[in-house]
Enzyme design. Structure first.
Site, short mmCIF file in Angstrom:
data_model
loop_
_atom_site.label_atom_id
_atom_site.label_comp_id
_atom_site.label_asym_id
_atom_site.label_seq_id
_atom_site.Cartn_x
_atom_site.Cartn_y
_atom_site.Cartn_z
N LEU A 1 0.86 -1.18 0.00
CA LEU A 1 0.00 0.00 0.00
C LEU A 1 0.90 1.23 0.00
CD1 LEU A 1 -2.67 -0.93 2.72
CD2 LEU A 1 -3.01 -0.88 0.25
N ASP A 2 0.57 2.24 -0.81
CA ASP A 2 1.31 3.49 -0.79
C ASP A 2 1.27 4.09 0.62
OD1 ASP A 2 1.82 3.23 -3.45
OD2 ASP A 2 0.38 4.75 -4.11
N PRO A 3 2.26 4.91 0.97
CA PRO A 3 2.27 5.51 2.32
C PRO A 3 0.98 6.22 2.69
CG PRO A 3 4.40 5.83 1.29
CD PRO A 3 3.52 5.20 0.24
N MET A 4 0.34 6.92 1.74
CA MET A 4 -0.88 7.65 2.08
C MET A 4 -2.11 6.74 2.22
SD MET A 4 -2.33 9.37 -1.46
CE MET A 4 -3.99 9.46 -0.82
N VAL A 5 -2.01 5.52 1.73
CA VAL A 5 -3.16 4.60 1.73
C VAL A 5 -3.22 3.85 3.05
CG1 VAL A 5 -4.27 2.68 0.54
CG2 VAL A 5 -3.00 4.41 -0.77
#
Length: 283
Positions: A48-52
Site C-alpha cells: 500500500l502506498d504511504p498515504m493509503v
C-alpha cells in the site's frame, strides 16, 4: 485444534491483519509488527502506498514464505477522487461502468514493476456519493490493479480526475472488520509480556494454516510425513483420500501443514506415480 498451539509455536507461523495507518510504507508497518513481537521475520501480502490505509496482512516468521500465495487474491477499496471538470452523476456512472470487466492498464511511473500494458479485471467500480467534484467510490479489483491509475485513466475520459484518499477494506480472505491497529497489537503484546495474559494477542494471531482456504488442500498419510518433510515428491501412495484436481496443493496431515506442492504432469496410474513436487516444505 490449531488455535490451541502454545503461543510460542503459533508465533512462528501466523498472520496479523493490520490496519495500516497513513504516513508509513507497508515495509515499515510490517517491520513495526516484527519489532513489537521480537519476531525474526515479517512480510506483507501486497504493498500500500504511504498515504493509503487499511488491510495489510503481516506474516510472521515461517509464514513469510506464503506471502506470494495470499498476495494474488482480489482486493477491495473505498476512496475519494477529485474531478477536474463538471459532470453529472449519471454521466460519471456510465463512464465508470466502462472500466468494469477486463481492462488494459499500464503501471504508474513510480511503480517498481515494468511499465507495460497488462490485462486486469475490475469486478466493481461504483459511486458511493458525489458532492460537486468530490466523489466517494468503491472498487473491487484483481490483485495488481493500480487504483490511482484507474482513476487517472477514467480522468482521461471525463476531463481529468485524481485520487485524494484510499482505504483498502479487503485483501483476499482478510477484511477491515477483523483488522488491528498497531497500537492494539502493541497493547496486546504488553499484556502478554507484563501480565502473562495471552488472550488478546491470541485473538489477533491467525494461524497460517488458513492457506488451505486459498490453495486446494490435500491430506496425506502419517507414515508419509517424514519423507515429504525431507523434500521427496508427493506420490499417489502418500495421499489419504481422493486427489483433488488442482495446479497447487496445500498439503496437510490432519491439522499439520506439510507444505505447498505443484502438480506434476506425470502419469498417476500407480502408487509410485508422482502427483506433485514441493515448492516448499515446513522443514
Amino acid at each position: 485444534m490449531i488455535n490451541k498451539k502454545p503461543l510460542s509455536e503459533l508465533l512462528e507461523f501466523c498472520i496479523i491483519n493490520v490496519d495500516k495507518p497513513a504516513g508509513i510504507t507497508s515495509f515499515t508497518c510490517a517491520d513495526k509488527v516484527r519489532n513489537i513481537l521480537n519476531a525474526k521475520k515479517a512480510g506483507h501480502t501486497g504493498t500500500l502506498d504511504p498515504m493509503v490505509t487499511g488491510v495489510l496482512p503481516v506474516l510472521l516468521n515461517r509464514a513469510t514464505r506464503l506471502s506470494n500465495y495470499f498476495m494474488k487474491k482480489d482486493k477491495e477499496y473505498i476512496g475519494k477522487m477529485y474531478l477536474h471538470a463538471d459532470i453529472t452523476e449519471a454521466q460519471l456512472k456510465k463512464e465508470m461502468e466502462n472500466f468494469v470487466g477486463k481492462i488494459m492498464q499500464k503501471p504508474p511511473v513510480r511503480s517498481r514493476v515494468k511499465r507495460v500494458l497488462r490485462e486486469r479485471i475490475v469486478n466493481k467500480f461504483k459511486i458511493i456519493k458525489k458532492k460537486g467534484r468530490i466523489v466517494e467510490f468503491e472498487s473491487d479489483v484483481q490483485a495488481g490493479t493500480y487504483i490511482r491509475k484507474l482513476i487517472s485513466d477514467l480522468g482521461e475520459k471525463i476531463g481529468g480526475a485524481h485520487m485524494t484518499e484510499l482505504r483498502r477494506i479487503r485483501a483476499g480472505l482478510f477484511s477491515i472488520s477483523n483488522s488491528h491497529k498497531l497500537e492494539e497489537v502493541e497493547q496486546a503484546v504488553r499484556g502478554w509480556r507484563e501480565k502473562n495474559n495471552e488472550e488478546n494477542l491470541r485473538k489477533m494471531l491467525i494461524p497460517a494454516e488458513i492457506i488451505k482456504q486459498v490453495i486446494t488442500s490435500l491430506q496425506v498419510k502419517e507414515e508419509s510425513v517424514k519423507g515429504l518433510l525431507n523434500g521427496k515428491p508427493l506420490m499417489t501412495g502418500d495421499v489419504s483420500g481422493k486427489i483433488p484436481n488442482s495446479e497447487l496443493f496445500s498439503v496437510f496431515c490432519k491439522e499439520r501443514f506439510i507444505g505447498i506442492y505443484k502438480a506434476s504432469s506425470a502419469s498417476k496410474d500407480s502408487e509410485n506415480s508422482i502427483i506433485a513436487k514441493p515448492e516448499f516444505v515446513m522443514n
